[in-house]
Structures are given as structure tokens and as C-alpha cells.
Design an enzyme around this catalytic site. Sequence first.
Site, PDB file in Angstrom:
ATOM      1  N   CYS A   1      42.117-110.382  -3.730  1.00  0.00           N
ATOM      2  CA  CYS A   1      43.123-110.404  -2.663  1.00  0.00           C
ATOM      3  C   CYS A   1      42.815-111.505  -1.639  1.00  0.00           C
ATOM      4  O   CYS A   1      41.778-112.155  -1.697  1.00  0.00           O
ATOM      5  CB  CYS A   1      43.152-109.054  -1.963  1.00  0.00           C
ATOM      6  SG  CYS A   1      41.624-108.681  -1.079  1.00  0.00           S
TER       7      CYS A   1
ATOM      8  N   ALA B   1      39.585-111.154   0.208  1.00  0.00           N
ATOM      9  CA  ALA B   1      38.439-111.566  -0.611  1.00  0.00           C
ATOM     10  C   ALA B   1      38.263-113.084  -0.544  1.00  0.00           C
ATOM     11  O   ALA B   1      37.142-113.587  -0.429  1.00  0.00           O
ATOM     12  CB  ALA B   1      38.636-111.126  -2.062  1.00  0.00           C
TER      13      ALA B   1
ATOM     14  N   HIS C   1      41.819-118.456   1.001  1.00  0.00           N
ATOM     15  CA  HIS C   1      41.118-119.736   1.157  1.00  0.00           C
ATOM     16  C   HIS C   1      41.837-120.584   2.207  1.00  0.00           C
ATOM     17  O   HIS C   1      41.218-121.157   3.088  1.00  0.00           O
ATOM     18  CB  HIS C   1      41.120-120.544  -0.145  1.00  0.00           C
ATOM     19  CG  HIS C   1      40.503-119.848  -1.321  1.00  0.00           C
ATOM     20  ND1 HIS C   1      40.937-120.047  -2.603  1.00  0.00           N
ATOM     21  CD2 HIS C   1      39.477-118.973  -1.401  1.00  0.00           C
ATOM     22  CE1 HIS C   1      40.204-119.330  -3.429  1.00  0.00           C
ATOM     23  NE2 HIS C   1      39.312-118.660  -2.730  1.00  0.00           N
TER      24      HIS C   1
HETATM   25 FE1  CFM Z   1      36.112-122.131  -6.124  1.00  0.00          FE
HETATM   26 FE2  CFM Z   1      36.711-119.731  -5.851  1.00  0.00          FE
HETATM   27 FE3  CFM Z   1      34.190-120.525  -6.287  1.00  0.00          FE
HETATM   28 FE4  CFM Z   1      35.999-120.821  -8.177  1.00  0.00          FE
HETATM   29 FE5  CFM Z   1      35.297-118.388  -8.927  1.00  0.00          FE
HETATM   30 FE6  CFM Z   1      35.972-117.275  -6.637  1.00  0.00          FE
HETATM   31 FE7  CFM Z   1      33.433-118.038  -7.031  1.00  0.00          FE
HETATM   32 MO1  CFM Z   1      34.447-116.004  -8.305  1.00  0.00          MO
HETATM   33  S1  CFM Z   1      37.751-121.095  -7.083  1.00  0.00           S
HETATM   34  S2  CFM Z   1      34.482-122.133  -7.614  1.00  0.00           S
HETATM   35  S3  CFM Z   1      36.035-120.090 -10.181  1.00  0.00           S
HETATM   36  S4  CFM Z   1      35.456-120.737  -4.573  1.00  0.00           S
HETATM   37  S5  CFM Z   1      36.613-116.760  -8.558  1.00  0.00           S
HETATM   38  S6  CFM Z   1      37.476-117.765  -5.179  1.00  0.00           S
HETATM   39  S7  CFM Z   1      34.165-116.294  -6.053  1.00  0.00           S
HETATM   40  S8  CFM Z   1      33.265-117.778  -9.101  1.00  0.00           S
HETATM   41  S9  CFM Z   1      32.232-119.577  -6.079  1.00  0.00           S
END
Ligand code: CFM
Length: 546
Positions: free
Chosen positions: A64, A67, A198
Site C-alpha cells: 500500500c 508501505a 514513494h
Molecule cells: Fe525500488 Fe521499491 Fe526497492 Fe524495488 Fe522491491 Fe520495494 Fe525493496 Mo521490496 S522498487 S528496489 S523491487 S525501493 S518491492 S518498494 S521494498 S525489494 S528495496
Amino acid sequence: MAPKITAEELKQEMLKKYPAKVARKREKQILANQHVGEFEGRPTVPAIAVNSRTIPGILSMRGCAYAGCKGVVLGPTRDIVHIVHGPIGCSYYAWLTRRNQTRPERLTDPNFMTYCFSTDMQEEDIIYGGEKKLRKAIEEAIAIFKPRALDIFSTCPVGLIGDDVHAVAREMEAKYPGVNIFAFSCEGYKGVSQSAGHHIANNKVFTDVVGLGDTRKPGKFRMNLLGEYNIGGDSFELERIFDKCGLTLQATFSGNSTYEEFASSHTVDLNLVMCHRSINYMAEMMEKKYGIPWFKVNFIGAAATAKSLRHIAAYYDDEELTARVEAVIAEEMPAVEAAQALHRPATEGKTAVLFLGGSRAHHYQELFKELGMETVSAGYEFAHRDDYEGRHVLPTIKVDADSRNIEELEVHPDPGLYREPLSPEAKTALKAKGILMNGYEGLMPDMAEGALIIDDLNHHEAEVLIDKLKPALFCAGIKEKYVIQKSGVPMKQLHNYDYSGPYAGFQGAVNFYREIDRMVNATPFTLTKAPWQESPELNAAYAWVG
Ligand code: CFM
């Protein structure tokens, strides 16, 4: 052996179980990869329908907006007190589960990472409002922890009942002028996925933190690394490499970071973007306000790491730096090559599928290539078309109501701090060296034609993938892990690394090779049989006892 089924047949296999309306929607979100044309020397691909609402009732892999804001972008910062305004579950289930590590320089430095701050909203607060409780929580946190900064994260009920977290933040800041207090309207429902969070996080950190400090780390080549979150210690490995190369990392957004680093991050001469999806907004806004140029890097994979380092050296165009970067690569590569020689014979020719958030399904293909493994199907949970197809499609992306929901900040050059950006000629010269300023080429142009691309993969489709493709390895997250393993396919968590890591940089690549060799060559789940498979006579029957 390569699977016989084509991507198109596989897609039809997935769609045939759906009601017509669902199939019509999913049809546009699942594509057989094709290179249909060319744009500036790179293949172009068909448009994919992404970043739209998940169909209710479907078991999605997404998270979400809360998160994305609290967990992903702000979570790894160690010395901001992060208060979650909401029911305790939202905080508890996000408490240290992402494995974003941190390492304060001194033991006495503030580190709130291991704490869980929540207003623990109850029914009473939902009915009468939660602002009073939030004020009290802030007072208590400041009295105990004396932080430089404190932020507030809104969960779904906060938006539904109308608590004004921004007014509380302003009021509390007036009461505690030494503490920077700011709030995020990142209620879970704010967008179709964590991607919304984000953007909300980027906006607020940009307006309320960046530019407030002036603590410059010394060095000739000063840069920020955007979109690296120190999962499993990745940032530590990158800091080690940058140090060796003589590059100064002013701030990472946000692995192993501090408030002051964010506040002084506008003082650099270059922004490197690692995870494009989560942080491209910050790169764009810093360029508009301060004139800081940015380009995309990837430190997942030893070859990709070497390439990114060479791009940095080429960008600065400094002989001494170039020599030092080359020396570091020469020093690091023998261990990487030895590990490749050891593991590659056991991994060569095997297949992987990758379904992750918004950038890793692309980045990790580099490591699999180094192991001689092919990624036969991949996709993201919440990426946008630019992450799939490349940033050149940005002008053609239609902004829908869900995206319009998130504020697009109007940013103007800072009269005192803006420096002239790179000229078009300078950009062209950099391009000749392989550096694409403000560019990202995307996942699909990099993948083979005929690979199946699936956005927002769900449980049913994962089962079809396993059944028809029988990949040697499935990479996704904890929600998927055990279902996949029970199907006899080894499953690697590439969000949290299965309690392992780092996987970034040179030493990370060595860790990864060892781990993947172990996983694809020891598959206990294919060897064991459930009791009912071994003794089919154990069939039960219903009996009626009157
Ligand atoms: Fe970017 Fe992310 Fe991340 Fe990502 Fe991810 Fe993530 Fe992550 Mo889980 S897009 S690289 S592929 S910040 S889903 S929201 S938390 S691994 S560090």
C-alpha cells in the site's frame, strides 16, 4: 531443457480461467516481449498497461501507499523518529521486516531503527478523532528521544476520519522549534500500490528537509546515491567501493542515512539513480531546483557495477579518478571471476523468473546473466510504463485519476543555489561515452523477445507459470515463498534476500552466486513427497455418524 510453450500460449493459458471482463483487463497487462522498432539505437517494445488498480478478489503481490512511504523511502533513515498514526498493526507488521540495515558511526549517535513508534489508535480515537493522541505521542517521543526531526505517517483510518496531521505537525513544530516535524498523507488507499507512497515521500522530503543543512562531506567528487535502501547491507558494500575509488557519498536516499545527510544533499555535483521507480521524482526535483544532473546506475551484478563506476569516472572526466576506478575494478574482479568459474558450470542454462516491486526484476537479471541463467519471465508489482519500456515513453503516458491524486510539485530554480545545468552538447558528449543523462532504458528492451512480461502477477498466474515453465528458480517475496516452494520450485526472496546479503557490488555478486548455486542444485522440495502422494490408499471418506 527450454520449455516448449510459447509466451503467447502461456498468456492464453493464464487468461482462459478468467471471467471475460477480467481477461480483457489482464490481457493488456501480460505481454510476450517483442522488439518492434528502434529508438536511439535501442529496441522499442509494445506498450504495456500498468499502474492501474488491482482487480478486487485477485491475490496480488502489491503493498500500500503507507508501505511505500514509511517502509520504503523513509524507513532506512536512522535518526528521524518515525511515528505511525494509526492502529498498531500497521506499525507492528512493518517493524524491522524490510531488513534495511544501518550503522551509526559512534555508539552514542542516535539510532531509532529498532524502535516501533505508533499512536495505537483505538475505536474511541476513530470516533472522536485521533489528533489529541498524536500530539501526546509526539510530546512523549521528543521528551524521551530528543530527535532532530520527527515525521508522522498517516494510515487509512486517519484519512477516513479526517485527522489533520499537517496541522498537528505545524503546531508541534511551533512548540518544539529545534525539531523539524513534518507529516505524510500516505494513507494506504492513496494510490493503486506502494508507488504512490514513494511519490508522497519524495515530495515531502524535498520540500521539508532537502536544502536545510550545509554539512558537506569533503572530497573532489561529491555525489548522492538515490534509490538504494541498504537491504541486507547493500549500501555498506557500495560505501566500501566508493571509498576505495575516492568518491564522496554525501547522502544515500535512504540506505544507512541520517537526517543531516538528506538536509545537505543539495550540495553535491551529481545524483546517481539506482531504483528509478521509487526516487525519480527526487532526482527530477533536485535538478529543477539546484541544477544537479542525474543519470541511472546499477550496482547489481559485478559487470554492471564496473560499468556504473566507469560511467561515474567518465562523467567527472578526471584522469586520476579514472585510473583509481580502473585499479579498484582490477583489484575486485579476480575474486568475482574465481567465484563465477566455481559456480557457473552448475548454474549455466538454468532458468529463472523474477517478480518484484519496481526495479529489481530488471537489475537482478544482470546477476543471473553472470551465472549463465536466463530470465524467461519477469514483471513488476507496481512499476510504471517508463520502468518497463524506457523513459522515452514518458510523454505518451496518460495520467489517470489515481495518479492525479498525488501532488505533482511545481519546482523552480533556487535563485541563490541553482547552477547552470549541462548543455545539450555536454549531454551528447556524455552519451557518446555511454552515459544517458536523465535516462532509463527500461526492463523490456533489455529482455529477449519471447520472454513473458507480467505486471502485478497474481497467485493463479504464478501457478500457471510454475506448471508450464518449470523454472529452476522463482524470485519474489515472502507472501509468495511457501506456496511456490510447495510446488517443488526453489524460491528466492529478492526483497529481503532470505536473511542473507549483501548482493550489490563485487562482494555482493560473490554472495549471490554461491546462494543461487546452492538453491538451484539442492531442491529438497522436489525429492520429498506428501503422505497422500506416497500412500494413495490413505484416501479418506466422509462418514455419517447418526
Ligand atoms: Fe525500488 Fe521499491 Fe526497492 Fe524495488 Fe522491491 Fe520495494 Fe525493496 Mo521490496 S522498487 S528496489 S523491487 S525501493 S518491492 S518498494 S521494498 S525489494 S528495496
